[in-house]
Design an enzyme around this catalytic site. Structure first.
Site, short mmCIF file in Angstrom:
data_model
loop_
_atom_site.label_atom_id
_atom_site.label_comp_id
_atom_site.label_asym_id
_atom_site.label_seq_id
_atom_site.Cartn_x
_atom_site.Cartn_y
_atom_site.Cartn_z
N GLU A 134 19.15 -49.19 -31.21
CA GLU A 134 19.26 -49.13 -30.03
C GLU A 134 17.68 -49.04 -29.19
OE1 GLU A 134 20.06 -44.95 -27.92
OE2 GLU A 134 21.43 -46.44 -26.77
N TYR A 167 18.06 -52.37 -21.25
CA TYR A 167 18.01 -51.71 -22.14
C TYR A 167 19.33 -53.15 -23.61
CZ TYR A 167 22.33 -49.03 -24.66
OH TYR A 167 23.46 -48.75 -26.37
#
Ligand code: ADP
Ligand code: MG
Length: 396
Positions: A204, A115
């Protein structure tokens, strides 16, 4: 403002961030050419909506998965099950979102999912890089269950991203291979540059992956832009998909009103963001629920007030309206004229409480009472809130 994954990946490519090749299609006629533009016997078909959790989502038709990794021969059929259908994910709410674009992309061999995000840290007022070895899953869950697995690196905007920031991320994620360190270095620089130059509030990548061949790729992309900075990014405004936004909010922003729809049933029409917040608070305090945040601004004219009423009344959840105006720059007479004008154009069929104070308040009140409109005047903010909460409760 949000954009779709396929648009975000085009931006990524511009900033040197590696993504799998892909092509978006808005109609079934374009599926074949989109599919033909990518390689591989296995491909990925991805529903494009402004919400995450697509992979685990379900269509209202019963078809499971808004992201499918499948043999090339099945891609067009599956894309047909996505386009025009409604996808429900944990981020869309039960009503889901209609898929109007399908993205065909090359499938990558995944060795490990990570992530990575950059967002604005409100506590330090600086950009923060968030990274984790737990990619491909909900980062909120990781933050709750194993917060030690989340790396946070705050960047001083005066220096921008520095080599030591990148080392903290790389070693935190467990990278040691020289070639991978180089790729991650380039990726972090590109991502930070993009975040900064586009006035993003968030970029993101979930998941960021490594492949068995040692490559690092962004498999998903989510980007959020600061709406207040859009005036200096016409190229980003061009990516806006109005179909993904609440039509009432789109109409409001076209009219120069700040409007956000909420879940309650008492509509608020207020001038000034601070007063709008206070009005919502006091409605809550007296047991009601605001249906929206609506700030007509300090200098609204009668047309904008009329438009504000139309927007409010187009929401079927609205069971009452509270107008709370402090006449500073704007005169209370303008608001009164706007209300009277609005009542001519749209039928106000719910209780209306009006509290006016400040500049030209006497003229405003006089105009309203001369108009013969059915409304309940109020004197103070708490008086107004109590009256509308009571009227709505009685009517329902
Ligand atoms: P969402 O986060 O909305 O569910 P993603 O784009 O993250 O959508 O896709 C969900 C999962 O599908 C990813 O975590 C990844 O495992 C897999 N996936 C997505 N794109 C690819 C790709 N190009 N190649 C292989 N697997 C992919
Ligand atoms: Mg994802």
């Amino acid at each position: 403002m949000n954009i779709h994954e396929y648009q975000a990946k085009e931006l990524f490519s511009k900033y040197g961030i590696a993504v799998p090749a892909g092509k978006a299609a808005q109609s079934a006629d374009d599926f074949e050419s989109a599919l033909n533009s990518i390689n591989g016997d296995v491909v990925v078909v991805k529903s494009q909506i402004h919400a995450g959790g697509r992979g685990k989502g379900t269509f209202t038709s019963g078809f499971k998965g808004g992201v499918k990794v499948l043999p090339r021969t099945e891609a067009i059929e599956v894309a047909g099950k996505m386009l025009g259908n409604t996808l429900v994910t944990h981020q869309t709410g039960p009503e889901g979102r209609e898929v109007k674009t399908v993205y065909f992309t090359e499938a990558s061999d995944i060795q490990k999912e990570y992530y990575l995000a950059i967002l604005l840290d409100r506590a330090s007022s600086r950009p923060v890089i968030i990274a984790s070895t737990e990619g491909g899953v909900d980062i909120e869950t990781v933050a709750e269950e194993s917060p030690e697995k989340i790396i946070r690196v705050i960047i001083d905007p005066a220096t921008g991203i520095m080599p030591f920031h990148k080392r903290l991320i790389a070693f935190g994620l467990g990278f040691s291979d020289k070639n991978q360190l180089k790729q991650l270095d380039k990726l972090l620089s590109g991502l930070y540059k993009m975040f900064w130059e586009t006035d993003a509030s968030m970029v993101e990548i979930n998941p960021l992956i490594t492949t068995p061949a040692g490559d690092i790729l962004a498999l998903d992309a989510k980007v959020n832009f600061d709406s207040n900075a859009l005036f200096r990014h016409p190229e980003i405004v061009a990516l806006r998909d109005l179909g993904e936004e609440d039509p009432k909010e789109v109409k409001a922003s076209d009219t120069g009103l700040s409007y956000i729809a909420l879940d309650g049933n008492i509509a608020c029409l207020v001038n000034g963001a601070g007063l709008a917040m206070a009005t919502m608070d006091i409605i809550k305090h007296f047991g009601g629920n605001p249906a929206n945040f609506l700030d007509v601004g300090g200098g609204a004219n009668a047309d904008q007030v009329t438009e504000a009423f139309k927007i409010i009344l187009s929401d079927p959840n609205v069971k009452g309206i509270l107008v709370n105006i402090f006449g500073g720059i704007m005169s209370c007479k303008t608001i009164a004229d706007g209300i009277i004008e609005a009542a001519k154009n749209v039928e106000i069929n719910v209780p209306l409480v009006v509290r006016l104070e400040g500049n030209s308040v006497a003229e405003g009140k006089q105009a309203l009472s001369d108009s013969g409109l059915a409304l309940t005047p109020a004197d103070s903010l708490s008086d107004a809130a109590q009256k509308i909460v009571k009227l709505v409760a009685e009517a329902n």
